[in-house]
Design a protein around this motif. Structure first.
Motif, PDB file in Angstrom:
ATOM      1  N   ALA A  72      -1.846  -7.868 -14.511  1.00  0.00           N
ATOM      2  CA  ALA A  72      -2.942  -6.933 -14.105  1.00  0.00           C
ATOM      3  C   ALA A  72      -2.570  -5.683 -13.252  1.00  0.00           C
ATOM      4  O   ALA A  72      -3.524  -5.085 -12.926  1.00  0.00           O
ATOM      5  CB  ALA A  72      -3.982  -7.640 -13.756  1.00  0.00           C
ATOM      6  N   GLY A  73      -1.408  -6.061 -12.644  1.00  0.00           N
ATOM      7  CA  GLY A  73      -1.046  -4.870 -11.839  1.00  0.00           C
ATOM      8  C   GLY A  73      -1.542  -5.173 -10.089  1.00  0.00           C
ATOM      9  O   GLY A  73      -1.518  -4.340  -9.533  1.00  0.00           O
ATOM     10  N   MET A  74      -1.748  -6.344 -10.068  1.00  0.00           N
ATOM     11  CA  MET A  74      -2.436  -6.595  -8.765  1.00  0.00           C
ATOM     12  C   MET A  74      -1.677  -7.352  -7.846  1.00  0.00           C
ATOM     13  O   MET A  74      -0.785  -8.054  -8.051  1.00  0.00           O
ATOM     14  CB  MET A  74      -3.609  -7.825  -9.153  1.00  0.00           C
ATOM     15  N   PRO A  75      -1.421  -6.671  -6.591  1.00  0.00           N
ATOM     16  CA  PRO A  75      -0.426  -7.193  -5.408  1.00  0.00           C
ATOM     17  C   PRO A  75      -1.074  -8.565  -5.144  1.00  0.00           C
ATOM     18  O   PRO A  75      -2.304  -9.055  -4.822  1.00  0.00           O
ATOM     19  CB  PRO A  75      -0.761  -6.155  -4.536  1.00  0.00           C
ATOM     20  N   SER A  76      -0.109  -9.390  -4.881  1.00  0.00           N
ATOM     21  CA  SER A  76      -0.343 -10.758  -4.280  1.00  0.00           C
ATOM     22  C   SER A  76      -0.843 -10.586  -2.749  1.00  0.00           C
ATOM     23  O   SER A  76      -1.597 -11.381  -2.343  1.00  0.00           O
ATOM     24  CB  SER A  76       0.796 -11.550  -4.445  1.00  0.00           C
ATOM     25  N   PHE A  77      -0.222  -9.542  -2.035  1.00  0.00           N
ATOM     26  CA  PHE A  77      -0.471  -9.327  -0.569  1.00  0.00           C
ATOM     27  C   PHE A  77      -0.135  -7.912  -0.450  1.00  0.00           C
ATOM     28  O   PHE A  77       0.521  -7.037  -0.890  1.00  0.00           O
ATOM     29  CB  PHE A  77      -0.023 -10.250   0.298  1.00  0.00           C
ATOM     30  N   VAL A  78      -0.553  -7.477   0.930  1.00  0.00           N
ATOM     31  CA  VAL A  78      -0.063  -6.015   1.395  1.00  0.00           C
ATOM     32  C   VAL A  78       0.693  -6.256   2.638  1.00  0.00           C
ATOM     33  O   VAL A  78       0.259  -7.015   3.679  1.00  0.00           O
ATOM     34  CB  VAL A  78      -1.345  -5.430   1.755  1.00  0.00           C
ATOM     35  N   LEU A  79       1.592  -5.760   2.733  1.00  0.00           N
ATOM     36  CA  LEU A  79       2.361  -5.581   4.014  1.00  0.00           C
ATOM     37  C   LEU A  79       2.279  -4.009   4.533  1.00  0.00           C
ATOM     38  O   LEU A  79       2.414  -3.153   3.651  1.00  0.00           O
ATOM     39  CB  LEU A  79       3.940  -5.946   3.922  1.00  0.00           C
ATOM     40  N   THR A  80       1.817  -3.925   5.592  1.00  0.00           N
ATOM     41  CA  THR A  80       1.926  -2.582   6.524  1.00  0.00           C
ATOM     42  C   THR A  80       3.101  -2.345   7.118  1.00  0.00           C
ATOM     43  O   THR A  80       3.671  -3.126   8.044  1.00  0.00           O
ATOM     44  CB  THR A  80       0.727  -2.597   7.600  1.00  0.00           C
ATOM     45  N   LEU A  81       3.715  -1.309   6.640  1.00  0.00           N
ATOM     46  CA  LEU A  81       4.976  -0.781   7.408  1.00  0.00           C
ATOM     47  C   LEU A  81       4.718   0.095   8.714  1.00  0.00           C
ATOM     48  O   LEU A  81       3.835   0.854   8.659  1.00  0.00           O
ATOM     49  CB  LEU A  81       5.745   0.121   6.245  1.00  0.00           C
ATOM     50  N   THR A  82       5.442  -0.125   9.447  1.00  0.00           N
ATOM     51  CA  THR A  82       5.279   0.291  11.023  1.00  0.00           C
ATOM     52  C   THR A  82       6.143   1.472  11.217  1.00  0.00           C
ATOM     53  O   THR A  82       6.133   2.488  11.954  1.00  0.00           O
ATOM     54  CB  THR A  82       5.271  -0.584  12.152  1.00  0.00           C
ATOM     55  N   GLY A  83       7.440   1.534  10.136  1.00  0.00           N
ATOM     56  CA  GLY A  83       8.182   2.512  10.295  1.00  0.00           C
ATOM     57  C   GLY A  83       8.095   3.663   9.287  1.00  0.00           C
ATOM     58  O   GLY A  83       9.048   4.480   8.977  1.00  0.00           O
ATOM     59  N   GLY A  84       6.951   3.665   8.662  1.00  0.00           N
ATOM     60  CA  GLY A  84       6.776   4.936   7.553  1.00  0.00           C
ATOM     61  C   GLY A  84       7.858   5.125   6.202  1.00  0.00           C
ATOM     62  O   GLY A  84       8.289   4.004   6.048  1.00  0.00           O
ATOM     63  N   ARG A  85       7.811   6.064   5.873  1.00  0.00           N
ATOM     64  CA  ARG A  85       8.808   6.371   4.737  1.00  0.00           C
ATOM     65  C   ARG A  85      10.145   6.049   4.867  1.00  0.00           C
ATOM     66  O   ARG A  85      10.837   5.306   4.014  1.00  0.00           O
ATOM     67  CB  ARG A  85       8.545   7.883   4.297  1.00  0.00           C
ATOM     68  N   GLU A  86      10.606   6.238   6.208  1.00  0.00           N
ATOM     69  CA  GLU A  86      12.038   5.437   6.413  1.00  0.00           C
ATOM     70  C   GLU A  86      12.294   4.118   6.181  1.00  0.00           C
ATOM     71  O   GLU A  86      13.232   3.606   5.603  1.00  0.00           O
ATOM     72  CB  GLU A  86      12.290   5.888   7.802  1.00  0.00           C
ATOM     73  N   GLU A  87      11.125   3.208   6.658  1.00  0.00           N
ATOM     74  CA  GLU A  87      11.160   1.770   6.484  1.00  0.00           C
ATOM     75  C   GLU A  87      10.947   1.350   4.970  1.00  0.00           C
ATOM     76  O   GLU A  87      11.698   0.596   4.420  1.00  0.00           O
ATOM     77  CB  GLU A  87      10.032   1.137   7.258  1.00  0.00           C
TER      78      GLU A  87
END
Length: 127
Positions: A72-87
């Protein structure tokens, strides 16, 4: 109150341990095995690491649930990146399969999707 642990279904605990530590940079908190049972818990590095991810082996009906969620294309969870695009680019360089490139969302923030190689889609969020 706070969430201390979140259970994530995986189809291979050894492969999951490798992906989450080597590609995402998580640290092993607990890796205990007894017979067929294995408790594998990882945490993001740092003082404010958030909840531990308990990587449990998908079995029985959990396999069907995991497959349908992924299809279904559903993520199992979300990680918030603190380093932006570089991370995000560092995660890609370490071998993450990108399902969708970072895209600005109407509700705010930017989201990308990656494959964790063990049955799950993960959303990488940036504020």
């Amino acid at each position: 109150m706070k969430i201390d642990q979140a259970h994530v279904l995986v189809n291979d605990q050894d492969a999951a341990k490798a992906f989450y530590t080597e590609v995402l940079g998580f640290e092993v908190e607990t890796d205990f095995a007894s017979g067929d049972f294995r408790w594998l818990a990882l945490r993001a590095p740092g003082a404010d690491a958030g909840a531990a991810l308990v990587l449990g082996r998908a079995e029985g009906a959990a396999v069907a649930y995991q497959n349908e969620t992924r299809l279904a294309g559903m993520p199992s969870f979300v990680l918030t990146l603190t380093g932006g695009r570089e991370e995000f680019e560092q995660i890609r360089a370490r071998g993450a399969e990108v399902i969708s490139e970072p895209q600005q969302q109407e509700y705010g923030g930017t989201d990308a999707l990656i494959n964790d190689t063990v049955g799950n889609i993960i959303c990488l969020h940036q504020d």
